[in-house]
Design a protein around this motif. Structure first.
Motif, PDB file in Angstrom:
ATOM      1  N   GLY A  59       0.802  -1.211   0.000  1.00 43.27           N
ATOM      2  CA  GLY A  59       0.000   0.000   0.000  1.00 43.27           C
ATOM      3  C   GLY A  59       0.837   1.264   0.000  1.00 43.27           C
ATOM      4  N   HIS A  60       0.167   2.392  -0.324  1.00 43.46           N
ATOM      5  CA  HIS A  60       0.794   3.710  -0.318  1.00 43.46           C
ATOM      6  C   HIS A  60       0.009   4.598   0.638  1.00 43.46           C
ATOM      7  CE1 HIS A  60       2.691   2.134  -3.862  1.00 43.46           C
ATOM      8  NE2 HIS A  60       3.352   3.263  -4.100  1.00 43.46           N
ATOM      9  N   SER A  61       0.717   5.268   1.518  1.00 48.31           N
ATOM     10  CA  SER A  61       0.041   6.154   2.464  1.00 48.31           C
ATOM     11  C   SER A  61      -0.300   7.472   1.785  1.00 48.31           C
ATOM     12  CB  SER A  61       0.940   6.418   3.673  1.00 48.31           C
ATOM     13  OG  SER A  61       2.028   7.230   3.292  1.00 48.31           O
ATOM     14  N   ASN A  62      -1.157   8.254   2.401  1.00 48.25           N
ATOM     15  CA  ASN A  62      -1.507   9.574   1.873  1.00 48.25           C
ATOM     16  C   ASN A  62      -0.294  10.494   1.853  1.00 48.25           C
ATOM     17  OD1 ASN A  62      -4.150   8.783   1.608  1.00 48.25           O
ATOM     18  ND2 ASN A  62      -4.795   9.664   3.559  1.00 48.25           N
ATOM     19  N   GLU A  63       0.692  10.178   2.686  1.00 49.48           N
ATOM     20  CA  GLU A  63       1.901  10.995   2.761  1.00 49.48           C
ATOM     21  C   GLU A  63       2.897  10.623   1.660  1.00 49.48           C
ATOM     22  OE1 GLU A  63       0.626   9.176   5.299  1.00 49.48           O
ATOM     23  OE2 GLU A  63      -0.239  10.791   6.487  1.00 49.48           O
ATOM     24  N   GLY A  64       2.592   9.603   0.854  1.00 53.14           N
ATOM     25  CA  GLY A  64       3.438   9.213  -0.265  1.00 53.14           C
ATOM     26  C   GLY A  64       4.431   8.119   0.059  1.00 53.14           C
ATOM     27  N   LEU A  65       4.319   7.509   1.216  1.00 56.60           N
ATOM     28  CA  LEU A  65       5.242   6.451   1.622  1.00 56.60           C
ATOM     29  C   LEU A  65       4.726   5.108   1.116  1.00 56.60           C
ATOM     30  CD1 LEU A  65       7.744   5.726   3.314  1.00 56.60           C
ATOM     31  CD2 LEU A  65       6.248   5.546   5.287  1.00 56.60           C
TER      32      LEU A  65
ATOM     33  N   VAL B   8       2.411   7.682  19.085  1.00 54.13           N
ATOM     34  CA  VAL B   8       1.093   7.835  18.473  1.00 54.13           C
ATOM     35  C   VAL B   8       0.427   9.061  19.084  1.00 54.13           C
ATOM     36  CG1 VAL B   8      -1.170   6.798  18.143  1.00 54.13           C
ATOM     37  CG2 VAL B   8       0.847   5.357  18.126  1.00 54.13           C
ATOM     38  N   ASP B   9      -0.151   9.895  18.230  1.00 54.59           N
ATOM     39  CA  ASP B   9      -0.897  11.061  18.688  1.00 54.59           C
ATOM     40  C   ASP B   9      -2.159  11.150  17.851  1.00 54.59           C
ATOM     41  OD1 ASP B   9      -1.660  13.373  19.972  1.00 54.59           O
ATOM     42  OD2 ASP B   9      -0.423  14.671  18.722  1.00 54.59           O
ATOM     43  N   GLY B  10      -3.264  10.727  18.452  1.00 56.96           N
ATOM     44  CA  GLY B  10      -4.513  10.699  17.700  1.00 56.96           C
ATOM     45  C   GLY B  10      -4.423   9.644  16.621  1.00 56.96           C
ATOM     46  N   ASP B  11      -4.622  10.057  15.353  1.00 51.36           N
ATOM     47  CA  ASP B  11      -4.516   9.125  14.232  1.00 51.36           C
ATOM     48  C   ASP B  11      -3.114   9.128  13.621  1.00 51.36           C
ATOM     49  OD1 ASP B  11      -5.505   7.227  12.333  1.00 51.36           O
ATOM     50  OD2 ASP B  11      -5.549   8.852  10.852  1.00 51.36           O
ATOM     51  N   ALA B  12      -2.268  10.065  14.018  1.00 48.89           N
ATOM     52  CA  ALA B  12      -0.917  10.141  13.462  1.00 48.89           C
ATOM     53  C   ALA B  12       0.032   9.238  14.247  1.00 48.89           C
ATOM     54  CB  ALA B  12      -0.407  11.572  13.494  1.00 48.89           C
ATOM     55  N   ALA B  13       0.818   8.450  13.536  1.00 57.34           N
ATOM     56  CA  ALA B  13       1.791   7.565  14.172  1.00 57.34           C
ATOM     57  C   ALA B  13       3.167   7.875  13.608  1.00 57.34           C
ATOM     58  CB  ALA B  13       1.437   6.112  13.916  1.00 57.34           C
ATOM     59  N   LEU B  14       4.134   8.018  14.487  1.00 54.99           N
ATOM     60  CA  LEU B  14       5.527   8.194  14.082  1.00 54.99           C
ATOM     61  C   LEU B  14       6.133   6.805  14.025  1.00 54.99           C
ATOM     62  CD1 LEU B  14       7.929  10.099  13.509  1.00 54.99           C
ATOM     63  CD2 LEU B  14       8.421  10.019  15.961  1.00 54.99           C
ATOM     64  N   ILE B  15       6.577   6.405  12.832  1.00 51.36           N
ATOM     65  CA  ILE B  15       7.110   5.057  12.668  1.00 51.36           C
ATOM     66  C   ILE B  15       8.562   5.101  12.210  1.00 51.36           C
ATOM     67  CG2 ILE B  15       4.839   4.093  12.100  1.00 51.36           C
ATOM     68  CD1 ILE B  15       5.944   3.869   9.156  1.00 51.36           C
ATOM     69  N   ASP B  16       9.257   4.039  12.543  1.00 49.85           N
ATOM     70  CA  ASP B  16      10.617   3.825  12.057  1.00 49.85           C
ATOM     71  C   ASP B  16      10.528   2.675  11.072  1.00 49.85           C
ATOM     72  OD1 ASP B  16      13.342   3.607  11.665  1.00 49.85           O
ATOM     73  OD2 ASP B  16      13.679   2.514  13.545  1.00 49.85           O
ATOM     74  N   LYS B  17      10.665   2.996   9.790  1.00 50.83           N
ATOM     75  CA  LYS B  17      10.623   1.957   8.766  1.00 50.83           C
ATOM     76  C   LYS B  17      12.016   1.337   8.705  1.00 50.83           C
ATOM     77  CE  LYS B  17       9.211   1.144   4.002  1.00 50.83           C
ATOM     78  NZ  LYS B  17       8.854   1.767   2.735  1.00 50.83           N
ATOM     79  N   ILE B  18      12.101   0.095   9.103  1.00 51.60           N
ATOM     80  CA  ILE B  18      13.396  -0.576   9.230  1.00 51.60           C
ATOM     81  C   ILE B  18      14.030  -0.743   7.854  1.00 51.60           C
ATOM     82  CG2 ILE B  18      14.538  -2.699   9.988  1.00 51.60           C
ATOM     83  CD1 ILE B  18      12.338  -2.869  12.139  1.00 51.60           C
ATOM     84  N   GLY B  19      15.289  -0.330   7.748  1.00 52.59           N
ATOM     85  CA  GLY B  19      16.030  -0.423   6.496  1.00 52.59           C
ATOM     86  C   GLY B  19      15.914   0.821   5.625  1.00 52.59           C
TER      87      GLY B  19
ATOM     88  N   ASN C  65      15.746   7.328   5.382  1.00 52.43           N
ATOM     89  CA  ASN C  65      14.997   8.568   5.588  1.00 52.43           C
ATOM     90  C   ASN C  65      14.008   8.480   6.752  1.00 52.43           C
ATOM     91  OD1 ASN C  65      16.250   9.829   3.417  1.00 52.43           O
ATOM     92  ND2 ASN C  65      14.809   8.935   1.973  1.00 52.43           N
ATOM     93  N   SER C  66      13.982   7.370   7.421  1.00 50.44           N
ATOM     94  CA  SER C  66      13.063   7.147   8.530  1.00 50.44           C
ATOM     95  C   SER C  66      13.433   8.065   9.687  1.00 50.44           C
ATOM     96  CB  SER C  66      13.198   5.681   8.952  1.00 50.44           C
ATOM     97  OG  SER C  66      12.050   5.244   9.594  1.00 50.44           O
ATOM     98  N   PRO C  67      12.529   8.523  10.496  1.00 49.35           N
ATOM     99  CA  PRO C  67      11.155   8.142  10.757  1.00 49.35           C
ATOM    100  C   PRO C  67      10.159   8.933   9.907  1.00 49.35           C
ATOM    101  CG  PRO C  67      11.877   9.620  12.490  1.00 49.35           C
ATOM    102  CD  PRO C  67      13.048   9.403  11.567  1.00 49.35           C
ATOM    103  N   TYR C  68       8.944   8.414   9.861  1.00 49.36           N
ATOM    104  CA  TYR C  68       7.862   9.014   9.093  1.00 49.36           C
ATOM    105  C   TYR C  68       6.608   9.138   9.959  1.00 49.36           C
ATOM    106  CZ  TYR C  68      10.611   7.578   5.017  1.00 49.36           C
ATOM    107  OH  TYR C  68      11.601   7.407   4.095  1.00 49.36           O
ATOM    108  N   PHE C  69       5.761  10.111   9.609  1.00 47.28           N
ATOM    109  CA  PHE C  69       4.428  10.205  10.201  1.00 47.28           C
ATOM    110  C   PHE C  69       3.450   9.580   9.219  1.00 47.28           C
ATOM    111  CE2 PHE C  69       6.236  13.560  12.856  1.00 47.28           C
ATOM    112  CZ  PHE C  69       5.688  13.212  14.079  1.00 47.28           C
ATOM    113  N   VAL C  70       2.660   8.634   9.710  1.00 46.57           N
ATOM    114  CA  VAL C  70       1.707   7.908   8.872  1.00 46.57           C
ATOM    115  C   VAL C  70       0.402   7.774   9.656  1.00 46.57           C
ATOM    116  CG1 VAL C  70       1.309   5.741   7.635  1.00 46.57           C
ATOM    117  CG2 VAL C  70       3.614   6.613   7.849  1.00 46.57           C
ATOM    118  N   SER C  71      -0.686   7.636   8.965  1.00 48.75           N
ATOM    119  CA  SER C  71      -1.988   7.423   9.600  1.00 48.75           C
ATOM    120  C   SER C  71      -2.015   6.062  10.291  1.00 48.75           C
ATOM    121  CB  SER C  71      -3.093   7.491   8.543  1.00 48.75           C
ATOM    122  OG  SER C  71      -4.291   6.985   9.062  1.00 48.75           O
ATOM    123  N   ALA C  72      -2.467   6.046  11.537  1.00 46.53           N
ATOM    124  CA  ALA C  72      -2.562   4.787  12.283  1.00 46.53           C
ATOM    125  C   ALA C  72      -3.581   3.859  11.636  1.00 46.53           C
ATOM    126  CB  ALA C  72      -2.920   5.065  13.733  1.00 46.53           C
TER     127      ALA C  72
END
Length: 123
Positions: free
Chosen positions: A72-78, A91-102, A105-112
């Motif tokens: 899948g592709h997130s709305n943020e383009g990831l 996690v803050d509300g629906d926003a999640a800060l994730i560390d995409k392993i490998g 450019n990580s970390p990213y904010f993505v919809s939970a």
């Protein structure tokens, strides 16, 4: 000490401070001060312990590695491919800060909700 015991001690102390009314006022004031300090100290300790427990939970949650099960592709383009791995750092509300392993450019904010739809992540 005579057979009067603590009564004699109290009357002697009352005379030193200027009478029984002042002695009782000082005794009440000191009791209130000690009680207030105890409550404030207990409150501070409780906040410190709660913060420590919250930090430990956050660290434990960040240690969980999730695997992407659906592309899948997130709305943020990831872009996520099947088999990609990520950790949820915050996690803050629906926003999640994730560390995409490998990903450098990580970390990213993505919809939970998006993470739930592509992996076994549950908020």
């Amino acid at each position: 000490m005579s057979n009067l015991g603590w009564y004699q001690v109290m009357t002697t102390m009352a005379k030193r401070v200027g009478g029984p009314r002042r002695f009782m006022a000082l005794l009440s004031g000191c009791s209130a001060l000690i009680g207030g300090v105890s409550v404030a100290g207990g409150s501070k300790i409780k906040k410190t312990v709660d913060k420590s427990l919250e930090d430990k939970k956050r660290i434990a949650d960040a240690a969980v590695v999730y695997t992407v099960a659906k592309e899948g592709h997130s709305n943020e383009g990831l872009a996520f491919n099947v088999g990609d791995k990520f950790k949820v750092l915050e996690v803050d509300g629906d926003a999640a800060l994730i560390d995409k392993i490998g990903d450098e450019n990580s970390p990213y904010f993505v919809s939970a909700d998006f993470l739930k739809s592509i992996s076994s992540y549950v908020a």
